[in-house]
Write a protein that holds these residues in place. Structure first.
Motif, short mmCIF file in Angstrom:
data_model
loop_
_atom_site.label_atom_id
_atom_site.label_comp_id
_atom_site.label_asym_id
_atom_site.label_seq_id
_atom_site.Cartn_x
_atom_site.Cartn_y
_atom_site.Cartn_z
N ALA A 1 35.83 -13.97 10.67
CA ALA A 1 36.46 -12.65 10.56
C ALA A 1 37.47 -12.50 11.69
O ALA A 1 37.22 -12.87 12.84
N VAL A 2 38.62 -11.94 11.38
CA VAL A 2 39.70 -11.80 12.35
C VAL A 2 39.47 -10.58 13.23
O VAL A 2 39.15 -9.49 12.76
N VAL A 3 39.63 -10.80 14.53
CA VAL A 3 39.58 -9.71 15.51
C VAL A 3 40.88 -9.73 16.29
O VAL A 3 41.24 -10.76 16.88
N GLU A 4 41.59 -8.62 16.26
CA GLU A 4 42.84 -8.55 17.01
C GLU A 4 42.54 -8.52 18.51
O GLU A 4 41.53 -7.96 18.95
N ALA A 5 43.43 -9.10 19.29
CA ALA A 5 43.20 -9.25 20.73
C ALA A 5 42.94 -7.91 21.41
O ALA A 5 42.10 -7.81 22.31
N ASP A 6 43.66 -6.88 21.00
CA ASP A 6 43.49 -5.57 21.62
C ASP A 6 42.14 -4.94 21.30
O ASP A 6 41.75 -3.96 21.94
N GLU B 1 32.65 7.65 21.56
CA GLU B 1 32.32 8.08 22.93
C GLU B 1 32.78 7.04 23.94
O GLU B 1 33.26 7.39 25.04
N ASP B 2 32.65 5.78 23.58
CA ASP B 2 33.12 4.73 24.48
C ASP B 2 34.63 4.82 24.67
O ASP B 2 35.14 4.64 25.78
N ARG B 3 35.35 5.10 23.60
CA ARG B 3 36.80 5.24 23.72
C ARG B 3 37.16 6.50 24.52
O ARG B 3 38.18 6.50 25.23
N LEU B 4 36.35 7.55 24.44
CA LEU B 4 36.58 8.73 25.27
C LEU B 4 36.42 8.41 26.75
O LEU B 4 37.04 9.04 27.61
N ASN B 5 35.58 7.42 27.05
CA ASN B 5 35.34 7.01 28.43
C ASN B 5 36.29 5.91 28.88
O ASN B 5 36.26 5.52 30.06
N ALA B 6 37.11 5.38 27.98
CA ALA B 6 38.01 4.28 28.32
C ALA B 6 39.14 4.74 29.23
O ALA B 6 39.46 5.94 29.32
N THR B 7 39.75 3.78 29.89
CA THR B 7 40.89 4.09 30.74
C THR B 7 42.02 4.69 29.91
O THR B 7 42.37 4.15 28.86
N PRO B 8 42.58 5.83 30.34
CA PRO B 8 43.68 6.43 29.58
C PRO B 8 44.84 5.45 29.40
O PRO B 8 45.17 4.69 30.30
N GLY B 9 45.42 5.47 28.21
CA GLY B 9 46.54 4.58 27.95
C GLY B 9 46.77 4.42 26.46
O GLY B 9 46.10 5.05 25.62
N ALA B 10 47.71 3.56 26.12
CA ALA B 10 48.12 3.40 24.73
C ALA B 10 46.99 2.91 23.83
O ALA B 10 46.86 3.33 22.69
N ALA B 11 46.14 1.99 24.35
CA ALA B 11 45.06 1.45 23.54
C ALA B 11 44.06 2.54 23.17
O ALA B 11 43.61 2.63 22.02
N ARG B 12 43.71 3.37 24.15
CA ARG B 12 42.79 4.47 23.86
C ARG B 12 43.42 5.47 22.90
O ARG B 12 42.78 5.96 21.97
N ASP B 13 44.70 5.79 23.11
CA ASP B 13 45.39 6.75 22.26
C ASP B 13 45.43 6.28 20.80
O ASP B 13 45.32 7.09 19.88
N LEU B 14 45.57 4.97 20.61
CA LEU B 14 45.60 4.43 19.25
C LEU B 14 44.26 4.68 18.56
O LEU B 14 44.23 5.04 17.37
N TRP B 15 43.16 4.48 19.29
CA TRP B 15 41.85 4.76 18.68
C TRP B 15 41.69 6.24 18.38
O TRP B 15 41.14 6.61 17.33
N PHE B 16 42.15 7.09 19.27
CA PHE B 16 42.09 8.52 18.97
C PHE B 16 42.82 8.84 17.67
O PHE B 16 42.34 9.62 16.84
N LYS B 17 44.00 8.23 17.50
CA LYS B 17 44.76 8.46 16.28
C LYS B 17 43.99 7.97 15.05
O LYS B 17 43.97 8.64 14.00
N ARG B 18 43.35 6.81 15.17
CA ARG B 18 42.57 6.29 14.06
C ARG B 18 41.44 7.25 13.68
O ARG B 18 41.18 7.50 12.50
#
Length: 412
Positions: free
Chosen positions: A217-222, A101-118
């Motif tokens: 634990a590794v967290v990617e910057a994005d 739901e948070d990603r649905l509310n995120a600013t549209p763009g490549a980062a959000r689209d990647l989560w949708f794909k996941r």
């Protein structure tokens, strides 16, 4: 011909019956093993895997991205059906749907689209927010620290519901460099993440709500997300998942009591009929349980509509309308919590008035309904929600949208 680009498609709802029919065979399959999992305390790894493979985790992703396109009321209707099958499973997915739901509310763009794909590919997200041990309220001991072009996460969390089943964990942490609160979306399958199935509550025993430990634990910057951007109706959303879980518990309890009455052969000499199923007083008990469950389910679904309005208002361009919608989402979910918790606890206790002493035997596990309902109702204490609603109704004081738990100040 002018090419049309959909910039920001929203999930406004689809035909519910068509959507639900995709998953109902899985719900039945999950239900067939629910009692055995309860009795042996077997975590539902397989059921959650079935749901992942069926795309259940992507039901809120817009259709244009390959998701189900469900509205929030439709999501919670589905979760009620799932909770009817096994109430542990929707609670285990609570963190996933909140992060989605948070990603649905995120600013549209490549980062959000990647989560949708996941999500569409089947990735599931667990959660780890609550600090463990001697921690003062408001303190965030879990830290993320810069490490080249990545981040390192260190800390320990409890109540990490669903994380043991997940591909990612939504971790509430604090940046070591700025002190800002963040969400660190962390890959689960890495050496720096250790999970323990050490939840020992008397109900909801297989939600995977144990301890998660993070050691570099590794967290990617994005995947480091400023908590200030978190969707505003999140507290209402988390509560709505619990309300759907409670309504599903009620439906499962009603199914069980109706079945037990239907097949029961033994009667009492001072009863009212030759068969229990024909006894007017027994019928009354089951009818009352059915009414309690009906009211709880209706309240849970109705409370979801303001959250959907808040989601749509997020992209409506009117801050005042959005704020009003967020307040309504919080207040209505709180009102529903106050009544639904009571209704289902009552229903899961009253059902025994239609049964006999043999029905309290462990082999039937009918007590699981009350234990599960009582456990779910213990989240986000209902007394505080009633007070918040009262303060709003009387004084117009807005509800808190974020709250924390921890040790209070030392007693003098």
């Amino acid at each position: 011909m002018t090419e049309h680009h959909v910039i920001n498609p929203l999930s406004t709802g689809v035909d519910y019956q068509t959507l639900a029919e995709r998953f109902r065979p899985l719900f039945q399959r999950i239900a067939s093993g629910a009692v055995a999992r309860e009795q042996t305390r077997a975590l539902p790894f397989e059921p959650i895997q079935w749901l992942k493979e069926a795309g259940f985790g992507a039901v809120r992703v817009p259709v244009e991205y390959g998701g189900g396109g469900a509205s929030l009321p439709q999501l919670f209707e589905l979760l009620i059906e799932l909770a009817e099958a096994d109430s542990n499973v929707p609670q285990a997915l609570r963190g996933h749907f909140a992060f989605a739901e948070d990603r649905l509310n995120a600013t549209p763009g490549a980062a959000r689209d990647l989560w949708f794909k996941r999500f569409v590919d089947g990735d599931i997200v667990g959660c780890a927010w609550t600090e463990i041990g001697n921690v003062a309220i408001g303190d965030v001991v879990t830290k993320v620290s810069p490490d080249g072009d990545k981040w390192k996460l260190n800390g320990e969390k409890f109540y990490s519901t669903g994380s043991i089943f997940s591909d990612w964990i939504d971790v509430y942490a604090q940046r070591s460099d700025t002190g800002a609160d963040v969400i660190a979306a962390t890959r689960t399958r890495q050496p720096g993440v250790v999970q323990s199935d050490d939840w020992d509550g008397f109900g909801q025993r297989t939600t995977g709500s144990g301890t998660s430990r993070f050691n570099d634990a590794v967290v990617e910057a994005d995947n480091l997300i400023d908590f200030a951007t978190r969707f505003k109706y999140q507290t209402a959303f988390y509560q709505l998942v619990l309300l759907a879980t409670l309504a599903g518990i009620g439906r499962a309890a009603l199914n069980d009591v109706a079945h037990q009455v239907r097949v029961r052969k033994r009667i009492y000499s001072h009863g009212n009929a030759a068969h229990v199923s024909q006894d007017a007083q027994i019928q009354q008990v089951v009818g009352e349980v059915a009414a309690l469950v009906y009211a709880a389910e209706a309240g849970a679904i109705k409370a979801a509509y303001p959250a959907q309005r808040a989601y749509l208002a997020r992209f409506g361009g009117d801050d005042a309308v959005e704020h009003e919608a967020n307040v309504a989402a919080e207040i209505e979910s709180a009102k529903a919590q106050v009544v639904v918790s009571e209704l289902i606890q009552r229903a899961t206790s009253e059902l025994f008035n239609a049964l006999g002493a043999s029905d309290v035997r462990e082999g039937k596990s009918l007590d699981r309904h009350w234990r599960n309902a009582r456990t779910v109702s213990s989240h986000n204490p209902v007394i505080y929600k009633a007070r918040i609603v009262g303060d709003w109704v009387i004084n117009g004081v807005e509800p808190p949208f974020v709250w924390q738990i921890g040790n209070g100040p030392a007693k003098s």
